[in-house]
Design a protein around this motif. Structure first.
Motif, PDB file in Angstrom:
ATOM      1  N   SER A 131      -8.513  -8.076   7.303  1.00  0.00           N
ATOM      2  CA  SER A 131      -8.683  -9.421   6.743  1.00  0.00           C
ATOM      3  C   SER A 131      -8.864 -10.516   7.784  1.00  0.00           C
ATOM      4  O   SER A 131      -9.749 -11.365   7.639  1.00  0.00           O
ATOM      5  N   HIS A 157      -8.443  -1.910   1.165  1.00  0.00           N
ATOM      6  CA  HIS A 157      -7.036  -1.710   1.483  1.00  0.00           C
ATOM      7  C   HIS A 157      -6.539  -0.372   0.931  1.00  0.00           C
ATOM      8  O   HIS A 157      -5.890   0.398   1.625  1.00  0.00           O
ATOM      9  N   TYR A 158      -6.847  -0.125  -0.328  1.00  0.00           N
ATOM     10  CA  TYR A 158      -6.334   1.089  -0.970  1.00  0.00           C
ATOM     11  C   TYR A 158      -6.816   2.361  -0.282  1.00  0.00           C
ATOM     12  O   TYR A 158      -6.050   3.314  -0.086  1.00  0.00           O
ATOM     13  N   ASP A 166       0.345  -8.381   0.869  1.00  0.00           N
ATOM     14  CA  ASP A 166      -0.422  -7.235   1.338  1.00  0.00           C
ATOM     15  C   ASP A 166      -1.802  -7.628   1.848  1.00  0.00           C
ATOM     16  O   ASP A 166      -2.378  -6.943   2.686  1.00  0.00           O
ATOM     17  N   THR A 167      -2.349  -8.745   1.347  1.00  0.00           N
ATOM     18  CA  THR A 167      -3.747  -9.088   1.578  1.00  0.00           C
ATOM     19  C   THR A 167      -4.103  -9.223   3.049  1.00  0.00           C
ATOM     20  O   THR A 167      -5.166  -8.761   3.490  1.00  0.00           O
ATOM     21  N   TYR A 205     -11.314  -5.002  -2.664  1.00  0.00           N
ATOM     22  CA  TYR A 205      -9.938  -4.804  -2.214  1.00  0.00           C
ATOM     23  C   TYR A 205      -9.584  -3.330  -2.062  1.00  0.00           C
ATOM     24  O   TYR A 205      -8.564  -2.995  -1.457  1.00  0.00           O
ATOM     25  N   THR A 233     -10.791  -4.992   4.539  1.00  0.00           N
ATOM     26  CA  THR A 233      -9.978  -4.003   5.243  1.00  0.00           C
ATOM     27  C   THR A 233      -9.190  -4.632   6.381  1.00  0.00           C
ATOM     28  O   THR A 233      -7.980  -4.509   6.454  1.00  0.00           O
ATOM     29  N   LYS A 263      -2.669  -7.821   5.571  1.00  0.00           N
ATOM     30  CA  LYS A 263      -2.366  -6.629   6.366  1.00  0.00           C
ATOM     31  C   LYS A 263      -3.667  -5.977   6.826  1.00  0.00           C
ATOM     32  O   LYS A 263      -4.645  -5.910   6.090  1.00  0.00           O
ATOM     33  N   ASN A 264      -3.661  -5.478   8.041  1.00  0.00           N
ATOM     34  CA  ASN A 264      -4.834  -4.809   8.593  1.00  0.00           C
ATOM     35  C   ASN A 264      -4.763  -3.318   8.271  1.00  0.00           C
ATOM     36  O   ASN A 264      -3.982  -2.586   8.871  1.00  0.00           O
ATOM     37  N   LEU A 265      -5.571  -2.880   7.305  1.00  0.00           N
ATOM     38  CA  LEU A 265      -5.551  -1.473   6.902  1.00  0.00           C
ATOM     39  C   LEU A 265      -6.494  -0.612   7.730  1.00  0.00           C
ATOM     40  O   LEU A 265      -6.618   0.589   7.489  1.00  0.00           O
ATOM     41  N   GLU A 281       0.801  -1.216   0.000  1.00  0.00           N
ATOM     42  CA  GLU A 281       0.000   0.000   0.000  1.00  0.00           C
ATOM     43  C   GLU A 281       0.838   1.271   0.000  1.00  0.00           C
ATOM     44  O   GLU A 281       0.349   2.334  -0.386  1.00  0.00           O
TER      45      GLU A 281
END
Length: 495
Positions: free
Chosen positions: A259, A224-225, A382-383, A221, A257, A385-387, A188
């Motif tokens: 996961s 995340h972004y 990245d998937t 997804y 967001t 990861k806790n955004l 990210e």
């Protein structure tokens, strides 16, 4: 103001007219059969790109790479009725990413059909690696594409209430491309830096929109972004760095967001919706401790362990799918027809027509890639990861956050989204958990349920799956208008 008359095939070939150009500077090497979520995504949408992403080695027919440059095309969709063509600002362009070897980011920009002073909205499609045109032509863009590749006006396009940007990102998605594979982003940080650079160049090229309110939206997804780019914009605004972007809020639809929490809720959601039995739910839930353990290791160590965490958590979803069979996991009301759930292949047919590409300023050597396997694989670490971690700071600064979810979606379901939102540590956490659940009414009918506290709102949308603007277009547009107007809880009488 909009009509629903289809354009003829001839009109389609003429639909891009009066072109003018303006310049402003400013692990898996292949998918294992039937086991990858990316493979399921691409098969479900009936998208089988010939190329994994756009990488062009010979660029003689394209513009010389100048970092920080925008090359933008103005075009018009010509129709027998609807808003006058001269009143509609339709733009498509490329931005040469300055922090890259040779990456160009493609975008569409549609000015508001109503008022250029409307907010500027950017839409980010998920995947990761699926082009924004999927939303543009099937969800909330000005037009819908139909089976003979003609277009109809979308009465509920979000350009009815905003000046909206659709971006093909990260690099390698859609029409975005590079001649250097090192430009494919793995996290990210790279994604948000590129988006921020693009927005700076966009507002430099379109200074008349700098004063407008700005909102970030997207789905799947993009969960995340969106927090990543929203946090970066907010930080740089406070540092008075670059052009001030008038960020007012961000919205995530059926997002991924946090996961780990969202994977762990699958058996509970499936049981609540009668998809599985209590015994089956208990059996699937035996996989949760391993998911939780490896997800925590990912959070603390990063790297390859995050792929291990994805495998461990994906096992929960895979076991669920082995029970429910041909269920459409984007909309549990439906079955998948054969191996496919949706057919969005027309967008590739349309956008790979040479006359269309030419009108958009896309070079002959490029192919439109709906969903890029290369981009997906690059983001495997990245998937998990806790955004969510960046969202509390945005809320504390008064930036509004709307999470919305179609209640019939399984893959990024409303329960998992509400669960991580309730668990989020911020000053209004207890207030949000205690907030009353109220009806969200559109045209006199209950269209969803809403919880709000301070700058945070959560809307569960009735009779919708993963793609809310496609399944409930009127509700989605009304949601956007009320939210941007600060009237999500208390709409004006005429709403």
């Amino acid at each position: 103001m909009a009509c629903s008359l289809p354009f003829s095939k001839l009109s389609l070939l003429l639909l891009f007219a009066s072109l003018s150009f303006s310049y402003a500077t400013s692990r898996h090497p292949a998918f294992p059969p039937q086991s990858s979520k990316a493979e399921r995504l691409i098969r479900s949408f009936n998208l089988f790109p010939k190329e994994p992403f756009n990488t062009i080695q010979e660029l003689h027919h394209l513009h010389t790479f100048v970092p920080g440059q925008i090359v933008e095309t103005n075009f018009s969709f010509l129709g027998a009725s609807g808003p006058p063509v001269e009143d509609l600002g339709h733009h498509a362009g490329y931005y040469s990413l300055p922090h890259s070897k040779a990456a160009r980011m493609f975008y569409f920009f549609f000015e508001s059909r109503k008022n250029k002073n409307d907010p500027v909205v950017i839409w980010l499609t998920g995947g990761p690696g699926c082009g924004s045109e999927l939303a543009l032509f099937y969800e909330n863009g000005p037009f819908h594409i139909i089976n003979n590749l003609s277009l109809t006006w979308n009465d509920y396009g979000w350009d009815q209430a905003s000046n909206i940007i659709f971006v093909d990102q990260p690099t390698g998605t859609g029409f975005s491309y590079s001649s250097d594979k090192s430009d494919i982003r793995p996290d990210e940080t790279g994604v948000s830096n590129d988006l921020y650079d693009f927005l700076q160049a966009f507002f430099k090229a379109h200074p008349e929109f700098v004063k407008n309110d700005f909102y970030i939206t997207g789905e799947s997804y993009a969960g995340h972004y969106i927090p990543a780019i929203a946090s970066l914009i907010n930080q740089n605004n406070k540092k008075k760095q670059g052009i001030h972007i008038n960020l007012k809020g961000f919205a995530i639809g059926n997002g991924l967001t946090n996961s780990p929490i969202q994977y762990e809720v699958y058996p509970e959601f499936a049981l609540q919706n009668g998809l599985i039995t209590k015994k089956e739910a208990d059996d699937i839930s035996k996989l949760i401790p391993d998911c939780d353990k490896t997800a925590k290791a990912c959070e603390s160590r990063g790297g390859k362990v995050c792929e291990d965490a994805l495998d461990a958590c994906e096992a929960i979803f895979d076991k669920l799918l082995s029970i429910v069979g041909d269920l459409n996991y984007y909309d549990i009301r439906k079955k998948c027809l054969g191996p496919l759930c949706y057919d969005y292949s027309n967008v590739e047919k349309l956008l790979n027509e040479e006359k269309v590409k030419s009108a958009l300023g896309v070079g002959k050597g490029l192919k439109y890639v709906s969903c890029s396997r290369t981009v997906y694989d690059a983001m495997l670490q990245d998937t998990m990861k806790n955004l969510e971690v960046g969202i509390p700071g945005l809320l504390e600064d008064g930036i509004r956050f709307l999470a919305y979810a179609g209640e019939k979606d399984l893959i990024c379901n409303w329960l998992g989204n509400l669960r991580w939102i309730n668990a989020m540590n911020w000053s209004g956490q207890k207030g949000f958990e205690a907030s009353p659940t109220v009806k969200f009414v559109v045209d006199g009918a209950e269209s969803g349920t809403l919880n709000s506290h301070g700058p945070l709102s959560f809307l569960k949308v009735h009779d919708a799956g993963h793609m809310v603007p496609m399944d409930q277009p009127k509700v989605a547009l009304e949601m956007l208008k009320r939210w941007m107007g600060g009237k999500l809880m208390n709409p004006t009488p005429d709403n």
